[in-house]
Design an enzyme around this catalytic site. Structure first.
Site: not given
Ligand code: ZN
Length: 160
Positions: A138, A135, A61, A64, A78
């Site tokens: 996940c 992570c 994800c 990560c 920006c």
């Molecule tokens: Zn992840």
């Protein structure tokens, strides 16, 4: 969209497209989509560079790649750094292509790969994205098991 309604929103759709310009929104969408197993197309632009990837649910994800937002003031927004005006169109077209492929279950998406587009040299590079064992969303022992556990404050703007 906020932590208290993002899961309800993303689970209504087959694919979510993140074309946001700030880290809190990116993390919020990533966390909600990863936790609900909803595919997410991620696109980002900065000066002459665009990045696109597709997360199809599960692992890896966005966190990560980037577990947390950069320290306050480390990344100019920006308005300060600028973006080549055409770049969002290029990145958006690639994201739209990814969405169509996902919906048609056709071709090979950028799942597990980050496409880096350099408009200045007109070159691309594809970098593998590996699932991080640490992570926060996940991994085997995630710190964030619900979007209510995440922090989504805007820490990327350069202080005035
Ligand atoms: Zn992840």
């Amino acid at each position: 969209m906020a932590p208290d309604n993002v899961t309800d929103l993303v689970t209504r759709y087959d694919v979510v497209v993140d074309a946001s310009d700030n880290f809190p929104t990116r993390f919020l969408l990533n966390d909600a989509c990863a936790l609900a197993d909803v595919p997410l197309s991620h696109g980002a632009v900065y000066r002459f560079e665009g990045q696109v990837t597709t997360f199809t649910g599960g692992r890896p994800c966005y966190r990560c790649l980037f577990p947390e937002a950069p320290p306050e003031g480390a990344v100019p927004d920006c308005a300060t750094a600028g973006v080549l005006g055409i770049l969002p169109g290029t990145v958006g077209a690639i994201q739209a292509t990814e969405v169509v492929k996902l919906l048609l279950d056709e071709g090979e998406t950028l799942d597990g790969r980050l496409l880096v587009y350099d408009a200045e040299s007109l070159s691309t590079e594809t970098v593998p994205i590996r699932s991080s064992p640490d992570c926060p969303v996940c991994s085997e022992a995630p710190a964030i098991e619900d979007v209510a556990d995440g922090e989504y404050s805007d820490r990327c703007a350069v202080p005035e």
